[in-house]
Design a protein around this motif. Structure first.
Motif, PDB file in Angstrom:
ATOM      1  N   LEU A  34     -15.116   0.167   2.913  1.00 54.51           N
ATOM      2  CA  LEU A  34     -14.933  -1.165   3.425  1.00 54.51           C
ATOM      3  C   LEU A  34     -16.250  -1.814   2.970  1.00 54.51           C
ATOM      4  CD1 LEU A  34     -13.747  -0.242   6.994  1.00 54.51           C
ATOM      5  CD2 LEU A  34     -12.548  -1.382   5.199  1.00 54.51           C
ATOM      6  N   SER A  62      -8.719  -5.108   3.552  1.00 54.23           N
ATOM      7  CA  SER A  62      -8.090  -3.705   3.895  1.00 54.23           C
ATOM      8  C   SER A  62      -8.559  -2.918   2.618  1.00 54.23           C
ATOM      9  CB  SER A  62      -6.542  -3.769   3.765  1.00 54.23           C
ATOM     10  OG  SER A  62      -6.193  -4.360   5.134  1.00 54.23           O
ATOM     11  N   GLU A  94      -6.744  -4.889  11.815  1.00 54.60           N
ATOM     12  CA  GLU A  94      -6.710  -6.261  11.176  1.00 54.60           C
ATOM     13  C   GLU A  94      -8.112  -6.521  10.655  1.00 54.60           C
ATOM     14  OE1 GLU A  94      -5.144  -9.220  13.413  1.00 54.60           O
ATOM     15  OE2 GLU A  94      -3.384  -8.070  14.134  1.00 54.60           O
ATOM     16  N   ARG A 128      -6.208   0.850   7.247  1.00 57.24           N
ATOM     17  CA  ARG A 128      -5.273  -0.419   6.903  1.00 57.24           C
ATOM     18  C   ARG A 128      -4.535  -1.150   7.943  1.00 57.24           C
ATOM     19  NH1 ARG A 128      -3.378   2.634   1.650  1.00 57.24           N
ATOM     20  NH2 ARG A 128      -5.296   2.143   0.532  1.00 57.24           N
ATOM     21  N   ASN A 129      -4.315  -0.333   9.237  1.00 55.75           N
ATOM     22  CA  ASN A 129      -3.510  -0.711  10.098  1.00 55.75           C
ATOM     23  C   ASN A 129      -4.435  -1.677  10.989  1.00 55.75           C
ATOM     24  OD1 ASN A 129      -1.118   0.115   9.244  1.00 55.75           O
ATOM     25  ND2 ASN A 129      -0.996   1.786  10.881  1.00 55.75           N
ATOM     26  N   TYR A 189       0.869  -1.319   0.074  1.00 57.40           N
ATOM     27  CA  TYR A 189       0.171  -0.066   0.094  1.00 57.40           C
ATOM     28  C   TYR A 189       1.019   1.391   0.063  1.00 57.40           C
ATOM     29  CZ  TYR A 189      -3.851  -2.861   1.005  1.00 57.40           C
ATOM     30  OH  TYR A 189      -4.678  -4.061   1.139  1.00 57.40           O
ATOM     31  N   ASP A 203     -16.213  -5.594   9.132  1.00 60.97           N
ATOM     32  CA  ASP A 203     -14.935  -4.685   8.939  1.00 60.97           C
ATOM     33  C   ASP A 203     -15.408  -3.173   9.271  1.00 60.97           C
ATOM     34  OD1 ASP A 203     -13.152  -6.615   8.376  1.00 60.97           O
ATOM     35  OD2 ASP A 203     -13.086  -6.065   6.260  1.00 60.97           O
TER      36      ASP A 203
END
Lengths: 459, 283
Positions: free
Chosen positions: B267, B233, B229, B226-227, B193, B272
């Protein structure tokens, strides 16, 4: 330059990175096309031709710095002459800290470089010939600077809140500020690390340095000896592997000529050959596997179970139908812990909330299996694949292999993954051979490489 | 051929692709030593996009081979045109068979599939072999002859050599380890990314009227997401979509509430979304 390159490649091979001759030729050809003045281009060109696996990149970076050091001349000049002088007119630590903070806030990279140099000169206490690793010096500098406190203050400053620690901004601002601060601190850490390494190289020479630094590749770290740092590094790879495992188990047998003939497709296809059905077409069923994972979380396999839990976590992201169980001498379902929470949180809940102890908290595989059948037997179906993760050390209790056999009979496949080296199997209280006849396979899975091999094998 | 990595950067930029030094150097190296470029990375980091823009920058005609399980040589390499062969046999019923046989196995009766097309083409082409990790091992081996010797052997016909060496890009999501044989033949680029800086620039190029401050904010939030989990992502494309929808909604700042409303663009799994909402906004 060719000598340097071959020495570099030799070292890469010694730590286990596969580099073929044709790749070395590619690398040297590539070097003839680029200008060597730009170090990052030089490095990327070597990486692109020599390194074909993302997880090998950190090792490559470390060794690259050793064999192709930056500004070699500059690094060699000062270390001795500078130390006394800087001690005399030493600024108080607070000044240093606030300068570092300032530099980080503005991301003034030059100033940061200079401050890192200064901090090392003052706090690392590096002496030529001392047989101490770079990590020790790094630790000393970071302690002296109090990196955690700097991170805290940097977070506050980036988040625009007062020095009192009360966050003025929203949750979001605070979160972003923290991430930003962590990233910037990483920048400072890397600088300190690089400078220390440079000094050590000029003191001891690249060969000795490379030997000292060569840690095993991430895929070769043994689960049973893994530190939390290792585990953190493995996490990414584990995520990729569980995706791979999901793909493997869902394998569609497209190419096998079996199954029912698909008349529609066959007739349609036969039109091309004038109505003669030359190639029969088959119906394929996509195989959506259910997965059941049973994981030994007893003390004897503590770091393995931490690994196994992160595998469980990663798997539950990729399988729609997965049920996970943890056991010591009793078994309990832990699926729901993995559904929402973060990895750490899930692992904590498994440790504290799951009901895995029956008598005394020593592994009892037999009891765990029979309890599983009793309580969760209805989870088994011919579509299920069962993975048992553990060392099969059952503290001399009844193995009850027939229970595992019963489980095996009701599922598609049953695999046993053991983190112990093969030569330790069946020694002491290990009862691998009691279970192996009823499994579809018992695999030695001591590290990620072996996990990958397991995944390839079961396809 | 490109003259330097900087030229690669410039050429790609013209096609709307913002690269970084690592990408440019890998492309440059692959180009100068004449080897295929293997791009590996998670879904949505712009692997296929890079190949497309590269084709435009070269310039070259793009031939795409989408890989999937069960892809075989009749789909990847070539196939004999049965229909035409049968017609020919019927038409030639009373003629000399050996002559007919020779004819029906000539190039006229050969249906080119992507790999053969790329080899036979006389104009410059870029062959994109997409998601090569979906192939099984046997099918992967099909590629080897093409990728190292630039030729295709057809038993009934002979060997077809490339008139000019095509540019080849392979992409992989790393769902399985590719064979050493394939990797050895390629130049490797691990795509991740983008950094906040690069993502911000991407957003500003792709989304017109994007204020810089908002672009930066979006890039920061996306990195934070994105960091976490997550099941999936957010890809670069999704972060562009998100920025677009924020513009369309007339937002010029991004605070807790606004994020929660529009997370669905970023998302696609409800788990998520819940997780991100919990982490990013006040409870």
């Amino acid at each position: 330059m060719i000598d340097r390159l071959t020495a570099f490649v030799d070292r890469l091979r010694q730590v286990g990175v596969p580099v073929s001759t044709s790749e070395v030729i590619d690398a040297s050809t590539a070097l003839s096309f680029i200008s060597w003045s730009e170090r990052s281009v030089f490095r990327s060109a070597l990486a692109a031709t020599l390194i074909k696996n993302g997880t090998h990149r950190p090792v490559f970076e470390t060794l690259f710095d050793i064999y192709f050091p930056q500004m070699v001349g500059e690094l060699q000049q000062e270390p001795d002459s500078e130390q006394p002088s800087s001690k005399n007119d030493a600024k108080p630590l607070d000044d240093m800290t606030s300068e570092v903070l300032e530099a980080l806030l503005r991301m003034d990279l030059e100033l940061l470089d200079r401050l890192a140099e200064e901090a090392i000169a003052r706090y690392a206490g590096m002496m030529p010939g001392r047989p101490v690793g770079g990590r020790y010096y790094q630790w000393k500098v970071e302690q002296a600077l109090d990196m955690n406190a700097i991170t805290e203050r940097l977070t506050q400053m980036l988040g625009g809140s007062g020095p009192g620690g009360e966050t003025a901004g929203s949750v979001l601002t605070a979160l972003l500020a923290r991430e930003d601060a962590t990233a910037r601190m990483g920048e400072l850490r890397r600088r300190i690390e690089r400078i220390i390494r440079g000094r050590l190289i000029s003191d001891r020479g690249p060969e000795a340095m490379a030997r000292a630094l060569s840690r095993p590749l991430p895929e070769e770290v043994e689960f049973l000896q893994a530190t939390s740092e290792d585990l953190a590094e493995m996490k990414r790879t584990i995520a990729a592997m569980s995706r791979r495992l999901a793909a493997r188990l869902a394998y569609k047998h497209h190419r096998t000529k079996r199954g029912r003939i698909d008349f529609r497709k066959t007739i349609r296809r036969s039109l091309e050959t004038g109505g003669t059905p030359l190639e029969p077409k088959y119906r394929h069923r996509t195989n959506r596997p259910d997965l059941i994972v049973m994981c030994d979380v007893s003390g004897s396999v503590a770091s393995f179970s931490r690994f196994a839990l992160s595998l469980l976590y990663a798997l539950s992201q990729h399988f729609r139908k997965i049920r996970s169980f943890a056991f010591v001498d009793a078994i309990d379902e832990v699926t729901h812990f993995f559904e929402q929470a973060e990895m750490e949180e899930a692992a904590r809940r498994v440790r504290t909330e799951a009901n895995v102890v029956w008598l005394d908290g020593h592994s009892d595989y037999g009891h765990a299996f029979s309890q599983f059948l009793q309580r969760y037997g209805d989870a088994l179906s011919p579509k299920t694949t069962v993975l048992v993760l553990g060392d099969a050390r059952s503290n001399f209790r009844d193995p009850l292999a027939e229970r595992l056999h019963e489980i095996r009979d009701r599922v598609r496949k049953l695999y046993f993954l053991n983190p112990e080296p093969h030569r330790h199997w069946d020694t002491g209280d290990s009862i691998v051979s009691k279970y192996s006849p009823v499994c579809d396979g018992v695999f030695e899975v001591r590290n990620l490489r072996q996990l990958a091999q397991f995944i390839e094998r079961i396809g | 051929m490109f003259e330097s990595p900087d030229r690669v950067t410039a050429a790609l930029k013209k096609g709307g692709y913002l690269s970084d030094a690592e990408i440019a150097t890998s492309v440059f190296v692959a180009d100068s030593i004449g080897k295929p470029l293997l791009i590996e990375g998670p879904a949505g980091v712009g692997k296929t996009e890079l190949a497309k823009c590269l084709a435009e920058a070269l310039p070259a005609r793009l031939i795409r081979l989408q890989c999937y399980e069960g892809l075989d040589e009749s789909k990847a390499l070539y196939e004999w045109n049965y229909r035409k062969q049968l017609l020919r046999i019927q038409a030639d019923e009373n003629k000399d068979w050996s002559k007919t046989e020779e004819d029906i196995f000539s190039e006229d009766y050969l249906l080119g599939r992507p790999l053969l097309d790329a080899i036979r083409s006389s104009d410059p082409v870029l062959l994109l072999i997409d998601e090569v990790d979906r192939l099984d091992l046997e099918a992967e081996a099909l590629m080897l002859e093409v990728l190292s010797d630039w030729q295709v052997s057809i038993p009934e016909f002979g060997v077809i050599r490339a008139q000019r060496r095509p540019w080849v890009v392979l992409t992989s999501n790393a769902t399985r380890e590719l064979s050493e044989a394939l990797k050895r033949r390629c130049v490797f680029l691990a795509l991740e990314y983008p950094s906040i800086e690069r993502e911000k620039e991407i957003l500003m190029t792709k989304v017109p009227d994007m204020p810089e401050a908002l672009a930066e904010r979006v890039a920061e939030v996306v990195r934070a997401v994105r960091n976490l989990e997550l099941k999936k992502s957010p890809s670069i494309a999704e972060s562009i979509d998100w920025a677009r929808s924020l513009i369309a909604l007339g937002r010029d700042s991004l605070e807790d509430g606004e994020i929660a409303e529009t997370l669905g663009v970023l998302l696609k799994h409800s788990v998520d979304i819940d997780k991100a909402r919990g982490a990013l906004t006040a409870k």
